[in-house]
Scaffold this motif. Structure first.
Motif, PDB file in Angstrom:
ATOM      1  N   VAL A  53      37.330  41.595  42.781  1.00  0.00           N
ATOM      2  CA  VAL A  53      37.100  43.013  43.069  1.00  0.00           C
ATOM      3  C   VAL A  53      36.197  43.632  42.007  1.00  0.00           C
ATOM      4  CG1 VAL A  53      38.200  45.269  43.264  1.00  0.00           C
ATOM      5  CG2 VAL A  53      39.247  43.278  44.348  1.00  0.00           C
TER       6      VAL A  53
ATOM      7  N   ALA B 203      32.662  42.464  42.608  1.00  0.00           N
ATOM      8  CA  ALA B 203      32.106  43.138  43.778  1.00  0.00           C
ATOM      9  C   ALA B 203      31.715  44.575  43.442  1.00  0.00           C
ATOM     10  CB  ALA B 203      33.117  43.119  44.923  1.00  0.00           C
ATOM     11  N   LEU B 204      32.528  45.253  42.653  1.00  0.00           N
ATOM     12  CA  LEU B 204      32.215  46.639  42.305  1.00  0.00           C
ATOM     13  C   LEU B 204      30.950  46.720  41.463  1.00  0.00           C
ATOM     14  CD1 LEU B 204      34.478  49.549  41.592  1.00  0.00           C
ATOM     15  CD2 LEU B 204      32.762  49.050  39.869  1.00  0.00           C
TER      16      LEU B 204
ATOM     17  N   LEU C 232      28.094  46.162  43.789  1.00  0.00           N
ATOM     18  CA  LEU C 232      27.935  47.287  44.706  1.00  0.00           C
ATOM     19  C   LEU C 232      27.345  48.503  44.010  1.00  0.00           C
ATOM     20  CD1 LEU C 232      31.245  47.014  46.760  1.00  0.00           C
ATOM     21  CD2 LEU C 232      28.932  46.851  47.678  1.00  0.00           C
TER      22      LEU C 232
ATOM     23  N   ALA D 125      25.766  41.922  46.770  1.00  0.00           N
ATOM     24  CA  ALA D 125      26.969  42.749  46.735  1.00  0.00           C
ATOM     25  C   ALA D 125      27.796  42.561  48.000  1.00  0.00           C
ATOM     26  CB  ALA D 125      26.583  44.226  46.577  1.00  0.00           C
TER      27      ALA D 125
ATOM     28  N   LEU E 155      31.540  41.313  48.152  1.00  0.00           N
ATOM     29  CA  LEU E 155      32.551  42.141  48.809  1.00  0.00           C
ATOM     30  C   LEU E 155      33.320  41.328  49.847  1.00  0.00           C
ATOM     31  CD1 LEU E 155      33.775  44.974  49.185  1.00  0.00           C
ATOM     32  CD2 LEU E 155      31.979  45.427  50.867  1.00  0.00           C
TER      33      LEU E 155
ATOM     34  N   ALA F  78      37.238  40.577  49.831  1.00  0.00           N
ATOM     35  CA  ALA F  78      38.106  40.894  50.967  1.00  0.00           C
ATOM     36  C   ALA F  78      38.899  39.669  51.405  1.00  0.00           C
ATOM     37  CB  ALA F  78      37.266  41.429  52.122  1.00  0.00           C
TER      38      ALA F  78
ATOM     39  N   THR G 136      43.555  45.870  44.022  1.00  0.00           N
ATOM     40  CA  THR G 136      42.231  46.501  44.127  1.00  0.00           C
ATOM     41  C   THR G 136      42.032  47.551  43.045  1.00  0.00           C
ATOM     42  OG1 THR G 136      42.264  46.147  46.521  1.00  0.00           O
ATOM     43  CG2 THR G 136      40.678  47.748  45.674  1.00  0.00           C
TER      44      THR G 136
ATOM     45  N   VAL H 176      31.379  53.734  45.814  1.00  0.00           N
ATOM     46  CA  VAL H 176      31.688  52.307  45.752  1.00  0.00           C
ATOM     47  C   VAL H 176      33.189  52.090  45.606  1.00  0.00           C
ATOM     48  CG1 VAL H 176      31.470  50.275  44.286  1.00  0.00           C
ATOM     49  CG2 VAL H 176      29.435  51.575  44.928  1.00  0.00           C
TER      50      VAL H 176
ATOM     51  N   LEU I 212      35.524  50.069  48.286  1.00  0.00           N
ATOM     52  CA  LEU I 212      36.390  48.940  47.943  1.00  0.00           C
ATOM     53  C   LEU I 212      37.834  49.210  48.352  1.00  0.00           C
ATOM     54  CD1 LEU I 212      35.103  47.650  44.492  1.00  0.00           C
ATOM     55  CD2 LEU I 212      35.460  46.305  46.548  1.00  0.00           C
TER      56      LEU I 212
ATOM     57  N   VAL J 258      38.008  48.683  52.108  1.00  0.00           N
ATOM     58  CA  VAL J 258      37.960  47.258  52.431  1.00  0.00           C
ATOM     59  C   VAL J 258      39.282  46.585  52.075  1.00  0.00           C
ATOM     60  CG1 VAL J 258      36.870  45.060  51.802  1.00  0.00           C
ATOM     61  CG2 VAL J 258      35.467  47.072  52.273  1.00  0.00           C
TER      62      VAL J 258
END
Length: 809
Positions: A427, A430-431, A434, A691, A695, A699, A742, A778, A782, A785
């Motif tokens: 996570v 991904a952040l 993103l 990104a 993500l 997920a 998350t 963002v 997240l 998601v």
């Protein structure tokens, strides 16, 4: 080796029994490894592979600066080049060159070829020798001598089919015969767009002292062995002082100096930061892929807890178990590496095609030995990276605990914490990606929204060059412009037409200047003015709006004694006539042939340098007064018409005027606008792709952890529901687990993003690196998601039948 073979055979048998696990793991790794290999191939070809010259680190670019006029890194004039070559002591050799085009005739249709006119010292300064024949000599750089040409390997292949007998053959260039004397090695061309090289022969006029302001030469130098760039700068400071003493009227009190730039920085400096950033971003994708596979291995390890416990009970040491687990992870990573290599073959070509001409040294990008070694190294490192943690964890389980937990079908607390930690890391990764994608996207959209100052829709552009042999003076150039523009304006599908020396967004053509009745103070700095030579219809063709006065008038028939007129832009007027009295004022460029010119109109600003560069003072002079051999054509189609449909008619009219001229670089003006920001678009697109991949992996990680947790806690869920817990309570319990993971990942990712955002600041336009809306958006994305990823396993948990769950054990 026997133990290794046994481990490999055991691993292959085990993976055959779990094809779904093997397929998902290999695909995740292939995606991460392939993306890294593709981006590294570009970084290797553009940044890490040295130019194909001898000791390229000794080759530097030399340019001038005039601080008083705000001019930096400008070209040099012929006298300035001779001063530099004569007075400098830091260089083994110095060479000058200028870019241009030559028209190849004598074949089916004329073709425009990119040519470089260079001094004979050019090839020795770069450190390259022809593979066939020779370079041109000092004796050939003299007016009246036989014309010679050196071809690049590309020109040799295209125009002579690599004929080994090419030396001595003749090419008709600009109507003159040129003898081929040499061919450069494959992959050698500088600048990269060059197709051929001819001797630069300065005219007697260009050699004159009064031509020091006519700056059009690019200069390269080869440092003497052991001389550093700093030492060269010190030497050039001395040269600048000597020039000031020798020609005080030109250089005194204007802040004249030289700049030294390495060849590598000159070629790739604009993309260096972006490429390293993309390599770092795709490295994060690989980390996310490794986390996903590590999570799969932990889940698989939990399912094999009884097997591991039995093997340990039968005498297998911890080291032996670790070796077995690492073998499994290495087999997966190598399989992912092989598939990733295939993806990289396609991905590298796709990247180069996507970036296009915005990527320097694109011809050097290929999946050769270094990227292949990099891929294999990444594969092995990846295998250790995602395999070592699960291997150590699985090998240290307490036997009695593992046997008991295995009997219940549940997961150990240590394994659960590690899997949760991996999801938190996914996570966070991904952040970070993103946030980068969001900032780049907002920057690109901000750039797209910039008012360019002209209307590109409906305009077709092209370029042509007037050979000096057939157009030796201003009268011939003006006559050609008048006839061509008249023919094009009469075409039925044409609304307006014009010519200029440089199209918008096409670069610099600037000059210092004087304003009548306003002497410049010694310590005053006036920015240089952007000079454009335009026909009267050019600004109308681009629909540039007049604010005051009128646009240029006339067709070039007014005669040489007619007064000069000029149109300036709003920035120029506001800067030097803030009271609004610019009309009727007179200015004079610092050319030896320039005259005092009256301002007859003020127009809106046009972004001449680029959409991401603020408008500069600009002056539009009549092309009939300042004709140039380099013409850029702009033709606007009538409303509803397609500009591309005009090309055939335009080329036909050009042939009617001069059948030996070639129209080249034909493209809609909209495409030129798009290409000017293509590098930013590509950055936003790639960051978004990376990104999105991270993500998706995050997920899947959240869904996998929650799903596995639900499967392991079936008995607990049954007991809760048997004791009266509602389905909503169970749903909230499961979703809360996903949201907690998350939230931890978001906090960690925000911390990393805030630390890394400062690296992006110089690459952004119209958006702050710490843009709060981007960070908040963002984080919200997240969270959304995460809820969606946890929803399916949470719904599955609410459908557990309490009676069946209690009987499950």
């Amino acid at each position: 080796m026997d133990a290794l073979r046994r481990d490999v055979r055991h691993t292959l048998r085990s993976l055959r029994q779990s094809p779904g696990f093997a397929l998902v793991a290999v695909l995740a790794l292939a995606l991460g490894i392939g993306a890294n290999s593709a981006v590294f191939s570009v970084v290797n070809g553009v940044l890490l592979t040295p130019p194909p010259f001898s000791e390229p680190e000794r080759v530097v670019h030399l340019q001038g600066n005039i601080a008083q006029a705000g001019l930096e890194d400008i070209s040099l004039s012929v006298p300035e080049y001779f001063d530099l070559a004569t007075l400098s002591r830091a260089f083994e050799s110095v060479a000058a060159y200028r870019g241009g085009n030559l028209t190849l005739t004598g074949r089916d249709i004329p073709q425009q070829l990119a040519a470089v006119a260079a001094t004979p010292s050019f090839f020795a300064t770069l450190g390259v020798s022809p593979v066939l024949g020779r370079a041109f000599t000092e004796a050939e750089a003299v007016q009246g001598r036989e014309r010679v040409v050196v071809l690049t390997d590309t020109a040799w292949r295209v125009h002579f089919a690599r004929d080994a007998q090419v030396l001595g053959q003749t090419m008709q260039l600009d109507g003159e015969p040129y003898t081929v004397v040499g061919v450069l090695p494959a992959g050698v061309a500088y600048p990269a767009w060059a197709e051929m090289y001819v001797p630069f022969v300065p005219t007697e006029t260009q050699r004159q002292e009064d031509q020091r302001g006519a700056r059009f030469l690019s200069v390269v130098g080869r440092l003497k062995p052991g001389v550093t760039q700093d030492a060269a700068r010190t030497d050039l400071a001395r040269v600048a002082l000597e020039m000031e003493e020798a020609v005080p009227s030109r250089y005194r009190k204007v802040g004249w100096s030289f700049s030294v730039t390495s060849l590598d920085e000159k070629v790739v400096g604009n993309v260096r930061g972006t490429l390293w950033l993309l390599l770092g971003a795709v490295g994060f994708v690989l980390l996310a892929a490794c986390s996903s596979v590590a999570n799969l291995l932990l889940a698989r390890m939990a399912a094999r807890g009884r097997e591991v416990s039995i093997r340990a009970a039968l005498g297998a040491s911890r080291g032996r178990l670790v070796a077995q687990f690492l073998t499994e992870s290495l087999v997966l990573s190598l399989a992912g590496g092989v598939l990733g290599m295939l993806l990289a073959l396609w991905g590298t070509d796709a990247l180069v095609a996507l970036v296009g001409e915005a990527l320097p040294r694109a011809s050097q990008v290929r999946l050769d030995a270094r990227p292949l070694v990099f891929t294999m190294g990444v594969s092995l490192l990846t295998g250790v990276l995602f395999g070592l943690g699960p291997a150590l964890h699985g090998s240290r389980e307490d036997l009695s605990v593992a046997m008991r937990e295995g009997s219940r079908g549940t997961e150990g607390h240590g394994s659960g914490r590690m899997r949760a930690g991996l999801v938190v890391g996914q996570v966070a990764v991904a952040l970070v990606l993103l946030v980068g994608a969001g900032l780049f996207t907002k920057s690109f959209l901000a750039l797209r929204a910039v008012d360019a100052g002209f209307t590109p829709e409906g305009v077709l552009t092209g370029k042509l060059v007037l050979p000096s042999a057939r157009y030796p003076d201003a009268a011939h150039k003006v006559a050609f412009q008048r006839e061509l523009l008249g023919r094009l304006q009469s075409l039925p599908g044409v609304e307006a037409v014009g010519v200029t020396n440089l199209l918008p967004l096409g670069g610099r053509s600037d000059s210092s200047f004087d304003i009548e009745g306003r002497p410049q103070a010694p310590d005053e700095v006036w920015p240089a003015v952007e000079f454009r030579s335009v026909s009267p219809g050019y600004l109308r063709t681009l629909r540039v709006t007049p604010r005051e006065g009128h646009l240029l008038e006339g067709d070039g028939t007014e005669g040489p004694d007619a007064p000069w007129q000029v149109v300036i832009n709003k920035t120029f007027a506001d800067l030097y006539w803030p009271q609004g009295d610019a009309l009727g004022q007179r200015l004079k460029l610092h050319w030896d042939t320039a005259q005092w010119t009256t301002v007859v109109g003020i127009v809106d600003d046009v972004r001449e340098w680029g959409l991401d560069t603020p408008a500069r003072p600009a002056a539009y002079y009549p092309a009939a007064k300042v004709p140039t051999p380099f013409l850029a054509l702009a033709v606007r189609a009538k409303s509803g018409g397609s500009p591309e449909a005009l090309r055939t008619a335009i080329e036909a009219e050009l042939r009617a005027v001069d059948g030996n001229l070639a129209l080249y670089a034909v493209a809609p003006l909209t495409r030129l606008v798009d290409e000017s920001i293509s590098s930013r678009q590509v950055s936003a697109l790639l960051m978004g792709l990376f990104a999105g991949t991270a993500l998706l992996l995050a997920a899947l990680g959240i869904s996998g952890v929650i799903g596995y947790s639900v499967a392991q806690r079936t008995r607990e869920m049954g007991i809760r529901m048997a004791l009266g817990a509602s389905r909503t309570r169970v749903l909230t319990l499961v979703l809360g687990q996903g949201l907690r993971l998350t939230a931890l990942g978001v906090v960690l990712g925000l911390g990393l993003s805030l630390g890394l955002a400062r690296l992006l600041d110089a690459m952004l336009y119209g958006v702050a690196a710490y843009d709060g809306w981007t960070f908040a958006g963002v984080a919200l994305l997240l969270g959304t998601v995460a809820v969606l990823a946890a929803w399916l396993p949470a719904r599955r948990a609410t459908r557990v039948d309490p009676a069946i769950a209690l009987r499950a054990e």
